[in-house]
Design a protein around this motif. Structure first.
Motif, PDB file in Angstrom:
ATOM      1  N   ILE A 176     -34.031   7.702 -36.437  1.00 27.63           N
ATOM      2  CA  ILE A 176     -34.708   8.384 -37.545  1.00 27.63           C
ATOM      3  C   ILE A 176     -36.132   7.853 -37.670  1.00 27.63           C
ATOM      4  CG2 ILE A 176     -34.693   8.885 -40.001  1.00 27.63           C
ATOM      5  CD1 ILE A 176     -32.412  10.172 -38.436  1.00 27.63           C
ATOM      6  N   GLY A 177     -37.126   8.725 -37.413  1.00 30.05           N
ATOM      7  CA  GLY A 177     -38.534   8.363 -37.523  1.00 30.05           C
ATOM      8  C   GLY A 177     -39.022   7.440 -36.440  1.00 30.05           C
ATOM      9  N   LEU A 178     -38.228   7.231 -35.391  1.00 32.10           N
ATOM     10  CA  LEU A 178     -38.592   6.269 -34.347  1.00 32.10           C
ATOM     11  C   LEU A 178     -39.833   6.695 -33.573  1.00 32.10           C
ATOM     12  CD1 LEU A 178     -37.877   3.704 -32.740  1.00 32.10           C
ATOM     13  CD2 LEU A 178     -36.381   5.125 -31.314  1.00 32.10           C
ATOM     14  N   PHE A 179     -39.959   7.989 -33.290  1.00 34.19           N
ATOM     15  CA  PHE A 179     -41.075   8.476 -32.473  1.00 34.19           C
ATOM     16  C   PHE A 179     -42.044   9.348 -33.280  1.00 34.19           C
ATOM     17  CE2 PHE A 179     -37.255   8.216 -29.728  1.00 34.19           C
ATOM     18  CZ  PHE A 179     -37.665   7.196 -28.886  1.00 34.19           C
ATOM     19  N   ASP A 180     -41.975   9.314 -34.595  1.00 33.65           N
ATOM     20  CA  ASP A 180     -42.783  10.218 -35.416  1.00 33.65           C
ATOM     21  C   ASP A 180     -44.281  10.011 -35.208  1.00 33.65           C
ATOM     22  OD1 ASP A 180     -40.457  11.226 -36.317  1.00 33.65           O
ATOM     23  OD2 ASP A 180     -40.718  10.677 -38.423  1.00 33.65           O
ATOM     24  N   ASP A 181     -44.742   8.760 -35.134  1.00 30.99           N
ATOM     25  CA  ASP A 181     -46.179   8.514 -34.979  1.00 30.99           C
ATOM     26  C   ASP A 181     -46.686   8.973 -33.612  1.00 30.99           C
ATOM     27  OD1 ASP A 181     -44.607   6.559 -33.808  1.00 30.99           O
ATOM     28  OD2 ASP A 181     -46.160   5.019 -33.980  1.00 30.99           O
ATOM     29  N   ILE A 182     -45.884   8.777 -32.574  1.00 24.74           N
ATOM     30  CA  ILE A 182     -46.277   9.230 -31.228  1.00 24.74           C
ATOM     31  C   ILE A 182     -46.323  10.754 -31.173  1.00 24.74           C
ATOM     32  CG2 ILE A 182     -45.669   9.190 -28.781  1.00 24.74           C
ATOM     33  CD1 ILE A 182     -44.277   6.542 -29.253  1.00 24.74           C
ATOM     34  N   LEU A 183     -45.327  11.410 -31.758  1.00 26.50           N
ATOM     35  CA  LEU A 183     -45.286  12.870 -31.761  1.00 26.50           C
ATOM     36  C   LEU A 183     -46.419  13.453 -32.601  1.00 26.50           C
ATOM     37  CD1 LEU A 183     -41.424  13.407 -32.097  1.00 26.50           C
ATOM     38  CD2 LEU A 183     -42.825  13.777 -30.058  1.00 26.50           C
ATOM     39  N   LYS A 219     -48.442  11.597 -18.877  1.00 23.45           N
ATOM     40  CA  LYS A 219     -47.903  10.320 -18.416  1.00 23.45           C
ATOM     41  C   LYS A 219     -48.049   9.251 -19.501  1.00 23.45           C
ATOM     42  CE  LYS A 219     -48.131   6.882 -14.732  1.00 23.45           C
ATOM     43  NZ  LYS A 219     -48.055   5.767 -15.706  1.00 23.45           N
ATOM     44  N   LYS A 220     -49.221   9.199 -20.123  1.00 22.53           N
ATOM     45  CA  LYS A 220     -49.435   8.242 -21.202  1.00 22.53           C
ATOM     46  C   LYS A 220     -48.491   8.521 -22.367  1.00 22.53           C
ATOM     47  CE  LYS A 220     -53.026   6.465 -24.278  1.00 22.53           C
ATOM     48  NZ  LYS A 220     -54.453   6.585 -24.710  1.00 22.53           N
ATOM     49  N   PHE A 221     -48.285   9.796 -22.662  1.00 22.63           N
ATOM     50  CA  PHE A 221     -47.374  10.198 -23.730  1.00 22.63           C
ATOM     51  C   PHE A 221     -45.951   9.721 -23.451  1.00 22.63           C
ATOM     52  CE2 PHE A 221     -44.548  13.791 -25.167  1.00 22.63           C
ATOM     53  CZ  PHE A 221     -44.495  13.397 -26.497  1.00 22.63           C
ATOM     54  N   MET A 222     -45.493   9.894 -22.225  1.00 24.69           N
ATOM     55  CA  MET A 222     -44.140   9.468 -21.869  1.00 24.69           C
ATOM     56  C   MET A 222     -44.031   7.942 -21.805  1.00 24.69           C
ATOM     57  SD  MET A 222     -43.217  12.376 -18.984  1.00 24.69           S
ATOM     58  CE  MET A 222     -41.531  11.815 -18.799  1.00 24.69           C
ATOM     59  N   ASP A 223     -45.105   7.266 -21.362  1.00 25.09           N
ATOM     60  CA  ASP A 223     -45.089   5.798 -21.320  1.00 25.09           C
ATOM     61  C   ASP A 223     -44.951   5.202 -22.715  1.00 25.09           C
ATOM     62  OD1 ASP A 223     -45.261   5.735 -18.588  1.00 25.09           O
ATOM     63  OD2 ASP A 223     -47.440   5.467 -18.536  1.00 25.09           O
ATOM     64  N   GLU A 224     -45.602   5.817 -23.691  1.00 25.59           N
ATOM     65  CA  GLU A 224     -45.495   5.323 -25.062  1.00 25.59           C
ATOM     66  C   GLU A 224     -44.069   5.469 -25.590  1.00 25.59           C
ATOM     67  OE1 GLU A 224     -48.386   7.408 -27.324  1.00 25.59           O
ATOM     68  OE2 GLU A 224     -50.105   6.350 -26.457  1.00 25.59           O
ATOM     69  N   ARG A 226     -41.378   5.458 -23.676  1.00 31.07           N
ATOM     70  CA  ARG A 226     -40.545   4.518 -22.921  1.00 31.07           C
ATOM     71  C   ARG A 226     -40.617   3.107 -23.502  1.00 31.07           C
ATOM     72  NH1 ARG A 226     -42.902   4.824 -17.334  1.00 31.07           N
ATOM     73  NH2 ARG A 226     -41.378   3.170 -16.881  1.00 31.07           N
ATOM     74  N   LYS A 227     -41.753   2.772 -24.111  1.00 34.95           N
ATOM     75  CA  LYS A 227     -41.862   1.457 -24.745  1.00 34.95           C
ATOM     76  C   LYS A 227     -40.947   1.337 -25.960  1.00 34.95           C
ATOM     77  CE  LYS A 227     -46.726   0.872 -23.396  1.00 34.95           C
ATOM     78  NZ  LYS A 227     -48.129   0.768 -23.887  1.00 34.95           N
ATOM     79  N   ARG A 228     -40.611   2.486 -26.557  1.00 34.30           N
ATOM     80  CA  ARG A 228     -39.764   2.479 -27.754  1.00 34.30           C
ATOM     81  C   ARG A 228     -38.273   2.580 -27.416  1.00 34.30           C
ATOM     82  NH1 ARG A 228     -42.813   4.472 -32.286  1.00 34.30           N
ATOM     83  NH2 ARG A 228     -44.904   3.554 -32.065  1.00 34.30           N
ATOM     84  N   ASN A 229     -37.946   3.253 -26.313  1.00 33.30           N
ATOM     85  CA  ASN A 229     -36.532   3.513 -26.015  1.00 33.30           C
ATOM     86  C   ASN A 229     -35.950   2.548 -24.978  1.00 33.30           C
ATOM     87  OD1 ASN A 229     -37.690   4.520 -23.653  1.00 33.30           O
ATOM     88  ND2 ASN A 229     -36.239   6.218 -23.506  1.00 33.30           N
ATOM     89  N   GLY A 230     -36.645   1.441 -24.731  1.00 32.57           N
ATOM     90  CA  GLY A 230     -36.127   0.457 -23.788  1.00 32.57           C
ATOM     91  C   GLY A 230     -36.216   0.895 -22.347  1.00 32.57           C
ATOM     92  N   ASN A 231     -37.219   1.720 -22.021  1.00 29.42           N
ATOM     93  CA  ASN A 231     -37.462   2.190 -20.652  1.00 29.42           C
ATOM     94  C   ASN A 231     -36.282   3.002 -20.104  1.00 29.42           C
ATOM     95  OD1 ASN A 231     -39.227   2.477 -18.476  1.00 29.42           O
ATOM     96  ND2 ASN A 231     -38.369   0.726 -17.379  1.00 29.42           N
ATOM     97  N   LEU A 232     -35.593   3.712 -20.990  1.00 28.40           N
ATOM     98  CA  LEU A 232     -34.520   4.601 -20.556  1.00 28.40           C
ATOM     99  C   LEU A 232     -35.104   5.974 -20.210  1.00 28.40           C
ATOM    100  CD1 LEU A 232     -31.698   3.630 -23.089  1.00 28.40           C
ATOM    101  CD2 LEU A 232     -31.917   2.940 -20.695  1.00 28.40           C
ATOM    102  N   THR A 233     -34.231   6.913 -19.885  1.00 34.56           N
ATOM    103  CA  THR A 233     -34.667   8.218 -19.374  1.00 34.56           C
ATOM    104  C   THR A 233     -35.454   9.007 -20.414  1.00 34.56           C
ATOM    105  OG1 THR A 233     -32.717   8.314 -17.951  1.00 34.56           O
ATOM    106  CG2 THR A 233     -33.895  10.378 -18.334  1.00 34.56           C
TER     107      THR A 233
END
Length: 248
Positions: A176-183, A219-224, A226-233
């Motif tokens: 909940i709200g984990l990726f809100d700032d990136i999105l 790529k930068k968007f996906m890298d950000e 990945r830093k939050r989800n523990g480098n999972l898919t």
């Protein structure tokens, strides 16, 4: 009164016979030369239309079956109309062709435009291609130029792309709200469509429907993320993705 009705019926019958004779006179058997000319002209125009389609879809992708459809439609329509060789019947058949469904799944409206383009070209080749060949090429040149200019100038293109974002996170991570700032930074809008567990409940899969800004570095968007989800898919795909052929 009876004589008047009889005379009227006689006049009507004579007019009907005259009309039928005129229709029969205008419908003659097409020569082999006319059929071959319409067939070859239709193949040439279909090939040119398919080239325009490939050029305007180099970036967005296209299927070989659709290119083949655009190639074969003009000669098929043209040869059928030449063999009918009647203006009324030809126009009726052209209306029937417009009711045909050439894709098994809903496609891009721009693709449907190319289908009508190919059918209209075939109708022109079949009805009066032999006497007005120049009009066939003028019609093709004008429509093709408009389609190419729209693609080159990117007329009416949206500033965002409708995409689907799939993110896998560990089960102990609150989504909940984990990726809100990136999105919020990289998209104009997003919506969490589905959450499901995977890998026997040890992982969560989040599926977002997003409007990604076209100037975003994906790529930068996906890298950000990945830093939050523990480098999972992390999977980023078009909203209505399907297997297509892309030019290199």
């Amino acid at each position: 009164m009876l004589n008047t009705i009889t005379n009227a019926l006689t006049v009507t019958s004579s007019e009907l016979s005259s009309l039928l004779s005129n229709v029969t006179a205008t419908t003659s058997t097409a020569s082999v030369g006319d059929m071959l000319f319409a067939l070859i002209l239709g193949v040439v125009m279909g090939f040119l239309i398919s080239l325009v389609y490939i050029f305007t879809h180099k970036k967005s992708g296209y299927t070989q079956s659709y290119v083949m459809t655009l190639l074969m439609l003009p000669p098929i329509v043209a040869i059928v109309l030449v063999m009918i060789n009647s203006m009324a019947s030809a126009l009726s058949l052209a209306g029937v062709f417009t009711l045909c469904r050439y894709r098994t799944v809903p496609g891009d409206p721009k693709d449907i435009t190319y289908v009508f383009f190919a059918m209209a070209t075939g109708v022109i080749c079949g009805i009066n291609g032999g006497g007005h060949v120049w009009f066939v090429f003028v019609f093709f040149a004008v429509i093709a130029a408009v389609l190419i200019l729209i693609e080159v100038l990117r007329y009416g293109i949206c500033k965002t792309s409708s995409m689907t974002l799939k993110v896998t996170i560990p089960e102990n991570l609150n989504y909940i709200g984990l990726f809100d700032d990136i999105l919020a930074e990289n998209t104009t809008s997003w919506h969490l469509k589905r959450v499901k567990t995977t890998n026997f409940g040890s992982l969560f899969e989040l599926i977002y429907s997003i409007q990604l800004k076209n100037d975003v570095d994906q790529k930068k968007f996906m890298d950000e993320i990945r830093k939050r989800n523990g480098n999972l898919t992390v999977i980023l795909s078009l909203y209505c993705y399907e297997d297509q052929v892309y030019d290199k």
